[in-house]
Design a protein around this motif. Structure first.
Motif, PDB file in Angstrom:
ATOM      1  N   SER A  12      -3.775   5.513  -6.269  1.00  0.00           N
ATOM      2  CA  SER A  12      -4.302   4.018  -6.893  1.00  0.00           C
ATOM      3  C   SER A  12      -5.597   3.726  -6.596  1.00  0.00           C
ATOM      4  O   SER A  12      -5.835   3.995  -5.539  1.00  0.00           O
ATOM      5  N   ARG A  13      -6.320   2.998  -7.443  1.00  0.00           N
ATOM      6  CA  ARG A  13      -7.684   2.660  -6.935  1.00  0.00           C
ATOM      7  C   ARG A  13      -7.663   1.933  -5.744  1.00  0.00           C
ATOM      8  O   ARG A  13      -8.719   2.004  -4.854  1.00  0.00           O
ATOM      9  N   ALA A  14      -6.884   0.893  -5.600  1.00  0.00           N
ATOM     10  CA  ALA A  14      -6.717   0.052  -4.482  1.00  0.00           C
ATOM     11  C   ALA A  14      -6.344   0.606  -3.129  1.00  0.00           C
ATOM     12  O   ALA A  14      -7.210   0.536  -2.300  1.00  0.00           O
ATOM     13  N   ALA A  15      -5.503   1.610  -3.264  1.00  0.00           N
ATOM     14  CA  ALA A  15      -5.241   2.487  -1.931  1.00  0.00           C
ATOM     15  C   ALA A  15      -6.534   3.101  -1.555  1.00  0.00           C
ATOM     16  O   ALA A  15      -6.879   3.348  -0.624  1.00  0.00           O
ATOM     17  N   GLN A  17      -9.509   2.398  -2.236  1.00  0.00           N
ATOM     18  CA  GLN A  17     -10.465   1.431  -1.603  1.00  0.00           C
ATOM     19  C   GLN A  17     -10.187   1.150  -0.370  1.00  0.00           C
ATOM     20  O   GLN A  17     -11.199   1.174   0.595  1.00  0.00           O
ATOM     21  N   LYS A  18      -9.070   1.150   0.109  1.00  0.00           N
ATOM     22  CA  LYS A  18      -8.658   0.768   1.507  1.00  0.00           C
ATOM     23  C   LYS A  18      -8.834   1.652   2.443  1.00  0.00           C
ATOM     24  O   LYS A  18      -9.467   1.597   3.546  1.00  0.00           O
ATOM     25  N   ARG A  19      -8.580   3.105   1.954  1.00  0.00           N
ATOM     26  CA  ARG A  19      -8.867   4.228   2.828  1.00  0.00           C
ATOM     27  C   ARG A  19     -10.412   4.269   2.970  1.00  0.00           C
ATOM     28  O   ARG A  19     -10.914   4.497   4.290  1.00  0.00           O
ATOM     29  N   ARG A  20     -11.103   3.865   1.927  1.00  0.00           N
ATOM     30  CA  ARG A  20     -12.972   3.846   2.427  1.00  0.00           C
ATOM     31  C   ARG A  20     -12.899   2.877   3.268  1.00  0.00           C
ATOM     32  O   ARG A  20     -13.936   3.094   4.060  1.00  0.00           O
ATOM     33  N   THR A  21     -12.366   1.486   3.161  1.00  0.00           N
ATOM     34  CA  THR A  21     -12.868   0.725   4.124  1.00  0.00           C
ATOM     35  C   THR A  21     -12.293   0.928   5.532  1.00  0.00           C
ATOM     36  O   THR A  21     -13.039   0.710   6.404  1.00  0.00           O
ATOM     37  N   ILE A  22     -11.372   1.643   5.811  1.00  0.00           N
ATOM     38  CA  ILE A  22     -10.943   1.917   7.010  1.00  0.00           C
ATOM     39  C   ILE A  22     -11.817   3.012   7.564  1.00  0.00           C
ATOM     40  O   ILE A  22     -12.454   2.934   8.718  1.00  0.00           O
ATOM     41  N   LEU A  23     -12.131   4.072   6.513  1.00  0.00           N
ATOM     42  CA  LEU A  23     -13.203   5.053   7.062  1.00  0.00           C
ATOM     43  C   LEU A  23     -14.372   4.562   7.713  1.00  0.00           C
ATOM     44  O   LEU A  23     -15.181   4.943   8.561  1.00  0.00           O
ATOM     45  N   SER A  24     -15.132   3.652   6.801  1.00  0.00           N
ATOM     46  CA  SER A  24     -16.404   2.814   7.164  1.00  0.00           C
ATOM     47  C   SER A  24     -16.144   2.201   8.423  1.00  0.00           C
ATOM     48  O   SER A  24     -17.107   2.193   9.179  1.00  0.00           O
ATOM     49  N   ALA A  25     -14.917   1.460   8.677  1.00  0.00           N
ATOM     50  CA  ALA A  25     -14.859   0.977  10.010  1.00  0.00           C
ATOM     51  C   ALA A  25     -14.701   1.988  11.196  1.00  0.00           C
ATOM     52  O   ALA A  25     -15.400   1.416  12.175  1.00  0.00           O
ATOM     53  N   ALA A  26     -14.223   3.106  10.921  1.00  0.00           N
ATOM     54  CA  ALA A  26     -13.923   4.098  11.901  1.00  0.00           C
ATOM     55  C   ALA A  26     -15.229   4.688  12.292  1.00  0.00           C
ATOM     56  O   ALA A  26     -15.579   5.209  13.417  1.00  0.00           O
TER      57      ALA A  26
END
Lengths: 210, 210
Positions: A12-15, A17-26
């Motif tokens: 899903s789009r939300a999922a 998005q969340k993956r990308r947020t985590i990747l950016s933080a990592a």
DNA sequence: GTCTATATGCCGATAGAC
DNA sequence: GTCTATCGGCATATAGAC
């Protein structure tokens, strides 16, 4: 089975998005402290998710690390892909230097993570290096060799020219601390950026013109 | 009190020998896996001592790491110190390139550990960078500027010239895996070493002569 | 999908005999 | 100086409720 569509719409789009947020933080954490020097706890905190939730999106720490590496490889190879025989030799190389310096300025963490991976012997990238990068380099070397044969460039080894281009431009990201300690500046300073571009360009271009 | 003599004789010969054995064992591990990626257990095993015994000679893991860094800083700065105004500009720079490439060949792990430290923001070397290295670079920059003023070199920025020299030579150690993946060779190959020297020399020297 | 609670393993460092 | 035994802490990953 709602998961049988194309890769892009698998989640899903939300999922995503969340993956990308985590990747950016990592990225900033892994690039500075490495895989072992970074705890999932800190990544989760920085991404504002719980540790367990993070592990829901990425099955393991290493999986997260690999996903990140694959992500940045794109950024990494883009400038080289833009390298084209259509252009005049000098123009192309000047443009390449500019692109690479821009990446060093705008994505220093990607550059550092890549460097870190190289230092460790590229355990996760060996295959990519031997196939995708090798092939890309072979193509671009041929272009450079073409310019040399056409008398547009001095007879240098295309591979060593590429190594020199990579080394000189990435240095300002990977060794940014050292550059800052000595010069008191970094590429975020527009004047210093221009000065760096001028000097690198000058040395290399003069070094390879007939 | 038998420990009140000069620093060199503070410890018995055997003890110093053992310390050096441990440091030698630690270098390849720390340079590849970093501080956090390396366990004392592995260092001890590689040095053929017990973990507790290792901790007898170095009070903590970080102490061992710092001792190692200080050790290699010597190797690291030696080529730059040899840089002298007595020489002809071109000769001096050619010689410097040769020295640095030799270090990249013979001490790639030292180069990598230094690089690793830089990537992390040089937490343990900040002071050294800001004082000893800064001063050394200032001296050598003045020499380069002198050559430029005397018309022996093109008017480039001495700092950027130094960065270029460092970047191009260290690249063959730090990114050795990538170089190997693409060229199939490394600096241990005498032919490749000479080829590298010729190409780097050619590009840079032509780039900075009037 | 997100949570709390917890299992499990590794590692740095110390205690204390010899 | 070197050993055995062990403590204490941290971090990855899982179980299971909601």
């Amino acid at each position: 089975m709602s998961e049988t569509k194309a890769s892009a719409s698998r989640r899903s789009r939300a999922a995503n998005q969340k993956r990308r947020t985590i990747l950016s933080a990592a990225l900033p954490l892994f690039s500075q402290f490495g895989l072992h020097g970074t705890s999932l706890e800190r990544v989760a905190e920085s991404a504002d998710v719980s540790k367990t939730n993070l592990l829901y999106y990425f099955p393991s720490k290493e999986a997260l690390y690999i996903a990140l590496l694959e992500d940045l490889l794109e950024v990494w190879l883009a400038p080289l892909k833009a390298f084209s025989a259509q252009q005049d030799a000098i123009t192309a190389i000047e443009h390449y230097i500019l692109l690479k310096l821009t990446v060093s300025r705008d994505h220093p963490q990607a550059s550092k993570l890549f460097c870190l991976e190289m230092l460790q012997g590229a355990p996760l990238l060996t295959h990519t290096l031997n196939t995708a990068l090798k092939q890309l380099v072979d193509e671009k070397s041929a272009i450079i060799q073409g310019w040399i044969d056409a008398g547009q460039l001095a007879p240098i080894d295309p591979l060593h020219l590429l190594f020199t281009l990579w080394a000189t431009t990435q240095h300002y990201a990977d060794f940014g601390v050292q550059v800052a300690a000595i010069s008191g500046k970094n590429l975020d300073d527009p004047v210093f950026f221009q000065q760096t571009f001028d000097n690198v360009k000058r040395i290399i271009i003069r070094g390879i013109t007939c």
